[in-house]
Design a protein around this motif. Structure first.
Motif, PDB file in Angstrom:
ATOM      1  N   ASP A  46       0.837  -1.198   0.000  1.00 33.19           N
ATOM      2  CA  ASP A  46       0.000   0.000   0.000  1.00 33.19           C
ATOM      3  C   ASP A  46       0.869   1.244   0.000  1.00 33.19           C
ATOM      4  O   ASP A  46       0.502   2.275  -0.544  1.00 33.19           O
ATOM      5  N   CYS A  47       2.029   1.139   0.659  1.00 32.61           N
ATOM      6  CA  CYS A  47       2.865   2.305   0.910  1.00 32.61           C
ATOM      7  C   CYS A  47       4.310   1.865   1.088  1.00 32.61           C
ATOM      8  O   CYS A  47       4.569   0.818   1.665  1.00 32.61           O
ATOM      9  N   GLY A  48       5.231   2.678   0.592  1.00 33.47           N
ATOM     10  CA  GLY A  48       6.649   2.427   0.814  1.00 33.47           C
ATOM     11  C   GLY A  48       7.167   3.350   1.895  1.00 33.47           C
ATOM     12  O   GLY A  48       6.850   4.537   1.920  1.00 33.47           O
ATOM     13  N   GLU A  88       1.885  15.672  -1.837  1.00 35.50           N
ATOM     14  CA  GLU A  88       1.382  15.703  -3.210  1.00 35.50           C
ATOM     15  C   GLU A  88       1.862  14.475  -3.979  1.00 35.50           C
ATOM     16  O   GLU A  88       1.062  13.764  -4.562  1.00 35.50           O
ATOM     17  N   THR A  89       3.185  14.250  -3.990  1.00 36.48           N
ATOM     18  CA  THR A  89       3.743  13.095  -4.700  1.00 36.48           C
ATOM     19  C   THR A  89       4.451  12.139  -3.746  1.00 36.48           C
ATOM     20  O   THR A  89       5.110  11.201  -4.175  1.00 36.48           O
ATOM     21  N   GLY A  90       4.323  12.376  -2.479  1.00 41.54           N
ATOM     22  CA  GLY A  90       4.936  11.560  -1.441  1.00 41.54           C
ATOM     23  C   GLY A  90       4.868  12.322  -0.131  1.00 41.54           C
ATOM     24  O   GLY A  90       4.285  13.407  -0.069  1.00 41.54           O
ATOM     25  N   ILE A  91       5.433  11.750   0.891  1.00 39.95           N
ATOM     26  CA  ILE A  91       5.457  12.417   2.195  1.00 39.95           C
ATOM     27  C   ILE A  91       6.906  12.503   2.642  1.00 39.95           C
ATOM     28  O   ILE A  91       7.617  11.504   2.660  1.00 39.95           O
ATOM     29  N   LEU A  92       7.323  13.719   2.978  1.00 41.56           N
ATOM     30  CA  LEU A  92       8.690  13.963   3.437  1.00 41.56           C
ATOM     31  C   LEU A  92       8.706  14.168   4.939  1.00 41.56           C
ATOM     32  O   LEU A  92       7.853  14.874   5.488  1.00 41.56           O
ATOM     33  N   ILE A  93       9.675  13.531   5.582  1.00 39.62           N
ATOM     34  CA  ILE A  93       9.852  13.677   7.026  1.00 39.62           C
ATOM     35  C   ILE A  93      11.314  13.993   7.315  1.00 39.62           C
ATOM     36  O   ILE A  93      12.186  13.662   6.511  1.00 39.62           O
ATOM     37  N   PRO A  94      11.601  14.598   8.461  1.00 39.38           N
ATOM     38  CA  PRO A  94      12.998  14.811   8.831  1.00 39.38           C
ATOM     39  C   PRO A  94      13.667  13.464   9.139  1.00 39.38           C
ATOM     40  O   PRO A  94      13.013  12.544   9.619  1.00 39.38           O
ATOM     41  N   PRO A  95      14.965  13.367   8.860  1.00 37.77           N
ATOM     42  CA  PRO A  95      15.653  12.110   9.202  1.00 37.77           C
ATOM     43  C   PRO A  95      15.695  11.907  10.707  1.00 37.77           C
ATOM     44  O   PRO A  95      15.729  12.868  11.473  1.00 37.77           O
ATOM     45  N   LEU A 101       7.596  10.028  11.487  1.00 37.70           N
ATOM     46  CA  LEU A 101       7.380   8.816  10.707  1.00 37.70           C
ATOM     47  C   LEU A 101       6.067   8.151  11.106  1.00 37.70           C
ATOM     48  O   LEU A 101       5.247   7.796  10.251  1.00 37.70           O
ATOM     49  N   ALA A 102       5.845   8.007  12.392  1.00 41.33           N
ATOM     50  CA  ALA A 102       4.598   7.382  12.880  1.00 41.33           C
ATOM     51  C   ALA A 102       3.373   8.177  12.434  1.00 41.33           C
ATOM     52  O   ALA A 102       2.372   7.597  11.988  1.00 41.33           O
ATOM     53  N   LYS A 103       3.440   9.489  12.537  1.00 42.29           N
ATOM     54  CA  LYS A 103       2.306  10.334  12.118  1.00 42.29           C
ATOM     55  C   LYS A 103       2.050  10.205  10.613  1.00 42.29           C
ATOM     56  O   LYS A 103       0.897  10.182  10.178  1.00 42.29           O
ATOM     57  N   SER A 104       3.118  10.104   9.835  1.00 42.62           N
ATOM     58  CA  SER A 104       2.967   9.975   8.383  1.00 42.62           C
ATOM     59  C   SER A 104       2.352   8.633   8.003  1.00 42.62           C
ATOM     60  O   SER A 104       1.508   8.564   7.115  1.00 42.62           O
ATOM     61  N   ILE A 105       2.769   7.586   8.676  1.00 41.44           N
ATOM     62  CA  ILE A 105       2.178   6.267   8.414  1.00 41.44           C
ATOM     63  C   ILE A 105       0.687   6.301   8.748  1.00 41.44           C
ATOM     64  O   ILE A 105      -0.149   5.830   7.968  1.00 41.44           O
ATOM     65  N   ALA A 106       0.345   6.873   9.888  1.00 38.57           N
ATOM     66  CA  ALA A 106      -1.066   6.984  10.275  1.00 38.57           C
ATOM     67  C   ALA A 106      -1.844   7.813   9.260  1.00 38.57           C
ATOM     68  O   ALA A 106      -2.980   7.476   8.908  1.00 38.57           O
ATOM     69  N   TYR A 107      -1.228   8.879   8.757  1.00 37.40           N
ATOM     70  CA  TYR A 107      -1.887   9.735   7.768  1.00 37.40           C
ATOM     71  C   TYR A 107      -2.238   8.936   6.519  1.00 37.40           C
ATOM     72  O   TYR A 107      -3.359   9.024   6.013  1.00 37.40           O
ATOM     73  N   VAL A 108      -1.299   8.146   6.044  1.00 37.88           N
ATOM     74  CA  VAL A 108      -1.539   7.372   4.825  1.00 37.88           C
ATOM     75  C   VAL A 108      -2.649   6.355   5.038  1.00 37.88           C
ATOM     76  O   VAL A 108      -3.542   6.202   4.205  1.00 37.88           O
ATOM     77  N   TYR A 109      -2.636   5.668   6.167  1.00 35.40           N
ATOM     78  CA  TYR A 109      -3.600   4.595   6.380  1.00 35.40           C
ATOM     79  C   TYR A 109      -4.955   5.063   6.901  1.00 35.40           C
ATOM     80  O   TYR A 109      -5.941   4.351   6.765  1.00 35.40           O
ATOM     81  N   GLU A 116      -4.182   8.390  -2.274  1.00 35.19           N
ATOM     82  CA  GLU A 116      -4.200   9.019  -3.595  1.00 35.19           C
ATOM     83  C   GLU A 116      -2.843   9.602  -3.976  1.00 35.19           C
ATOM     84  O   GLU A 116      -2.556   9.824  -5.145  1.00 35.19           O
ATOM     85  N   ILE A 117      -2.002   9.855  -2.990  1.00 37.73           N
ATOM     86  CA  ILE A 117      -0.685  10.442  -3.260  1.00 37.73           C
ATOM     87  C   ILE A 117       0.106   9.564  -4.223  1.00 37.73           C
ATOM     88  O   ILE A 117       0.812  10.075  -5.093  1.00 37.73           O
ATOM     89  N   GLY A 118      -0.010   8.269  -4.101  1.00 33.36           N
ATOM     90  CA  GLY A 118       0.699   7.358  -5.000  1.00 33.36           C
ATOM     91  C   GLY A 118       0.303   7.546  -6.452  1.00 33.36           C
ATOM     92  O   GLY A 118       1.149   7.502  -7.352  1.00 33.36           O
ATOM     93  N   LYS A 119      -0.968   7.776  -6.701  1.00 34.54           N
ATOM     94  CA  LYS A 119      -1.426   8.019  -8.076  1.00 34.54           C
ATOM     95  C   LYS A 119      -0.825   9.306  -8.618  1.00 34.54           C
ATOM     96  O   LYS A 119      -0.407   9.376  -9.778  1.00 34.54           O
ATOM     97  N   GLN A 120      -0.765  10.320  -7.772  1.00 31.29           N
ATOM     98  CA  GLN A 120      -0.161  11.587  -8.180  1.00 31.29           C
ATOM     99  C   GLN A 120       1.338  11.418  -8.405  1.00 31.29           C
ATOM    100  O   GLN A 120       1.916  12.045  -9.292  1.00 31.29           O
ATOM    101  N   ALA A 121       1.963  10.548  -7.610  1.00 32.35           N
ATOM    102  CA  ALA A 121       3.390  10.291  -7.773  1.00 32.35           C
ATOM    103  C   ALA A 121       3.664   9.651  -9.133  1.00 32.35           C
ATOM    104  O   ALA A 121       4.628  10.014  -9.812  1.00 32.35           O
ATOM    105  N   LEU A 122       2.823   8.708  -9.515  1.00 35.02           N
ATOM    106  CA  LEU A 122       2.993   8.054 -10.809  1.00 35.02           C
ATOM    107  C   LEU A 122       2.859   9.062 -11.945  1.00 35.02           C
ATOM    108  O   LEU A 122       3.675   9.077 -12.868  1.00 35.02           O
ATOM    109  N   THR A 123       1.856   9.908 -11.877  1.00 30.55           N
ATOM    110  CA  THR A 123       1.676  10.939 -12.896  1.00 30.55           C
ATOM    111  C   THR A 123       2.883  11.872 -12.945  1.00 30.55           C
ATOM    112  O   THR A 123       3.413  12.171 -14.019  1.00 30.55           O
TER     113      THR A 123
END
Length: 162
Positions: A46-48, A88-95, A101-109, A116-123
């Protein structure tokens, strides 16, 4: 469930597995190890999640997720921020920021837009990155073919994977 692909320092992997066990999530993680062809694995996700702490000149793994139309969460410390537009085309987090990271994973799921971000990434990839990806792959192959550089390149590759 989560699967983790890749190899590296055995002590580090052992620590990760112990941490997963202590957190009572080990049963939800499948440790795949090194795979020479990751595309079938990427297509089944679902997500990388690529939280690299090293600066990368070109995030090949990120591009592979984009090509597959998958949402990718990655760090903003290298070239990734040149082709990932945050949320928009992915999610960026600080290293090295586990909370982000946890918040971003929760956001995606938990957010339909996260998927939908993945579809925009492909485009975006199709419109902008195809030449860059192939240029980097070609350069890498030519570098490996150099008789005086091949051995050193293998060492770099081994260090990069750990």
């Amino acid at each position: 469930a989560m699967f983790i692909i890749g190899s590296g320092d055995n002590d580090y992997i052992s620590r990760l597995k112990a941490e997963a066990q202590a957190s009572n999530i080990a049963h939800k993680i499948e440790w795949i190890g090194f795979q020479s062809d990751v595309i079938p694995w990427i297509k089944g996700t679902d997500c990388g999640i690529i939280p690299t702490i090293a600066q990368e000149s070109f995030g090949l793994s990120v591009a592979e997720y984009m090509m597959a139309g998958k949402t990718v969460i990655t760090t903003n410390n290298g070239a990734q921020k040149e082709f990932i537009k945050d949320k928009e085309t992915g999610i960026l987090i600080p290293p090295d920021d586990a909370e982000a990271l946890a918040k971003s994973i929760a956001y995606v799921y938990n957010n339909s837009y996260g998927k939908e971000i993945g579809k925009q990434a492909l485009t975006y990839y199709r419109n902008n990155q195809d030449k860059t990806y192939h240029r980097n792959i070609t350069s890498s192959q030519k570098f490996k073919e150099q008789p005086n550089l091949g051995r050193d390149y293998s060492i770099l590759e081994a260090k990069r994977e750990t």
